[in-house]
Each structure stands twice: as C-alpha cells, then as structure tokens.
Design a protein around this motif. Structure first.
Motif, PDB file in Angstrom:
ATOM      1  N   GLN A   1      -0.543   7.467  -6.755  1.00  0.00           N
ATOM      2  CA  GLN A   1      -1.899   7.956  -6.504  1.00  0.00           C
ATOM      3  C   GLN A   1      -2.338   9.048  -7.480  1.00  0.00           C
ATOM      4  OE1 GLN A   1      -2.523   9.163  -2.462  1.00  0.00           O
ATOM      5  NE2 GLN A   1      -4.668   9.648  -2.783  1.00  0.00           N
TER       6      GLN A   1
ATOM      7  N   GLU B   1      -6.486  12.024  -9.647  1.00  0.00           N
ATOM      8  CA  GLU B   1      -6.307  10.738  -8.980  1.00  0.00           C
ATOM      9  C   GLU B   1      -6.264   9.603 -10.004  1.00  0.00           C
ATOM     10  OE1 GLU B   1      -7.898   8.405  -5.067  1.00  0.00           O
ATOM     11  OE2 GLU B   1      -8.267  10.539  -5.335  1.00  0.00           O
TER      12      GLU B   1
ATOM     13  N   SER C   1       0.834  -1.204   0.000  1.00  0.00           N
ATOM     14  CA  SER C   1       0.000   0.000   0.000  1.00  0.00           C
ATOM     15  C   SER C   1       0.871   1.257   0.000  1.00  0.00           C
ATOM     16  CB  SER C   1      -0.959   0.005   1.189  1.00  0.00           C
ATOM     17  OG  SER C   1      -0.244   0.025   2.409  1.00  0.00           O
ATOM     18  N   SER C   2       2.017   1.201   0.657  1.00  0.00           N
ATOM     19  CA  SER C   2       2.940   2.342   0.646  1.00  0.00           C
ATOM     20  C   SER C   2       3.490   2.569  -0.752  1.00  0.00           C
ATOM     21  CB  SER C   2       4.100   2.110   1.619  1.00  0.00           C
ATOM     22  OG  SER C   2       3.633   2.028   2.938  1.00  0.00           O
TER      23      SER C   2
ATOM     24  N   GLN D   1      -0.685   1.899 -13.447  1.00  0.00           N
ATOM     25  CA  GLN D   1      -1.261   3.187 -13.054  1.00  0.00           C
ATOM     26  C   GLN D   1      -2.092   3.717 -14.211  1.00  0.00           C
ATOM     27  OE1 GLN D   1       1.660   6.328 -12.667  1.00  0.00           O
ATOM     28  NE2 GLN D   1       0.354   7.524 -11.297  1.00  0.00           N
TER      29      GLN D   1
ATOM     30  N   SER E   1       0.796   4.059  -3.004  1.00  0.00           N
ATOM     31  CA  SER E   1       0.508   5.473  -2.725  1.00  0.00           C
ATOM     32  C   SER E   1       1.381   6.404  -3.570  1.00  0.00           C
ATOM     33  CB  SER E   1       0.683   5.781  -1.237  1.00  0.00           C
ATOM     34  OG  SER E   1       2.047   5.744  -0.880  1.00  0.00           O
ATOM     35  N   LEU E   2       2.535   5.913  -4.024  1.00  0.00           N
ATOM     36  CA  LEU E   2       3.413   6.719  -4.879  1.00  0.00           C
ATOM     37  C   LEU E   2       2.804   6.955  -6.269  1.00  0.00           C
ATOM     38  CD1 LEU E   2       6.827   5.021  -4.019  1.00  0.00           C
ATOM     39  CD2 LEU E   2       5.982   7.230  -3.187  1.00  0.00           C
TER      40      LEU E   2
ATOM     41  N   ARG F   1      -4.653   2.408  -9.397  1.00  0.00           N
ATOM     42  CA  ARG F   1      -3.348   1.752  -9.407  1.00  0.00           C
ATOM     43  C   ARG F   1      -3.507   0.381  -8.774  1.00  0.00           C
ATOM     44  NH1 ARG F   1      -4.985   5.184  -5.625  1.00  0.00           N
ATOM     45  NH2 ARG F   1      -3.874   5.194  -3.683  1.00  0.00           N
TER      46      ARG F   1
END
Length: 168
Positions: A11, A19, A4-5, A36, A8-9, A22
């Motif tokens: 997003q 937005e 998830s981290s 993405q 988030s890159l 992804r």
C-alpha cells in the motif's frame, strides 16, 4: 480475500511512504506477481511470491513433487485446492512435471543409490548371497508386465528391480 491481504502489504511506497497503486500483474500456478507503483515519486517494483528456475515457478514443481512423493491423487488434491480457491497448478502441468522432471529425478537417485550399494558390497570383498522373486499376474488376471527383484540376503537390501514385458 487473501489477495487483498497480500496487496495491502504494498500500500505504501518504501521510499517516500506515499500511497501506491498495486495490482496482481500475473499468476502462474502457485506464483503471483504484484506490480507496485508510487503515486508521488517514480518508484515502481515487480514482486514475485517465489523464485523461478528457467521459466518454471519453484512452488509449482514443489506442488507436483509433494503430490507424487506423498502418494496423493493429483486430481483429488488439485480439486481440493480449487474448492478452497487456492491458486495452484493444472492437472496437465502436474503430468508435465512428472514426466519431464520428477521421474527423471527418481531414476537418477535410484541409480546413484544402487551404484553406491554395489561399491560398498564390492569393497567388503564378501561373497554375494542373492535371492530373487518375480510376479507377473494375480489369480484370475492375465498380465502384460511382470516385476522382478534381486536382493542381497545378507544385507537385506534390494540390488535391482525390473519391470519386464511378459511374452506370449
């Protein structure tokens, strides 16, 4: 959590800052591919966490190399990675890398260094003073193979090492 981290890159769209959807598109051992897609513009991107050589992720080969050349137990190292939920290679992948690439690399490097050493000795024009020793079993054991090493005693360097089958 780490996935998830990473996601988030991705997003926001790098073109229009809207937005993005992804997702993890694929995972091959230590390699992860993220897809993405922007919700507003036509931007779409596949991102790989590492390069590949042919179809093999470089990190997978590096993992196998680190285990073998570091003297680790592949089963133990891979089990630790699994317990930590770190995506890694399978034991069978390690064995394939070892057989197909790593042993070949070690053999090639050994032969190149041996050739260089013999050329250096020849160019010096000195007489060779050689010593050798072999071992084929331990007390109380019967061995099928023996090893023999030949050394230049002046330079204290091994010129050759052989593993030979013991004849019965």
């Amino acid at each position: 959590m780490a996935e998830s981290s990473l996601l988030s890159l991705f997003q926001f769209c790098p073109l229009c800052t809207s937005e993005c959807n992804r997702s993890v598109n694929s995972r091959i051992g230590t390699k992860i591919t993220v897809l993405q897609k922007c919700l507003s513009c036509s931007f779409s991107k596949l991102w790989d966490s590492q390069p590949t050589v042919g179809d093999i992720p470089v990190g997978n080969i590096l993992m196998s190399s680190a285990i073998l050349f570091g003297g680790g137990s592949p089963a133990k190292v891979l089990k630790i990675m699994d317990h930590m939920n770190v995506p890694t290679i399978a034991y069978s992948t390690f064995m394939h890398h070892q057989k197909s690439y790593l042993h070949t690399a070690v053999e090639r490097t050994y032969r190149q260094q041996q050739c260089t050493l013999l050329k250096e000795i020849k160019s010096e024009g000195k007489d060779l003073i050689l010593g050798g020793d072999g071992r084929c079993d331990s007390p109380g054991h019967s061995a099928k193979y023996g090893s023999y090493s030949l050394m230049d005693v002046e330079q204290n360097k091994i010129l050759d090492s052989q593993l030979v089958q013991v004849c019965t």
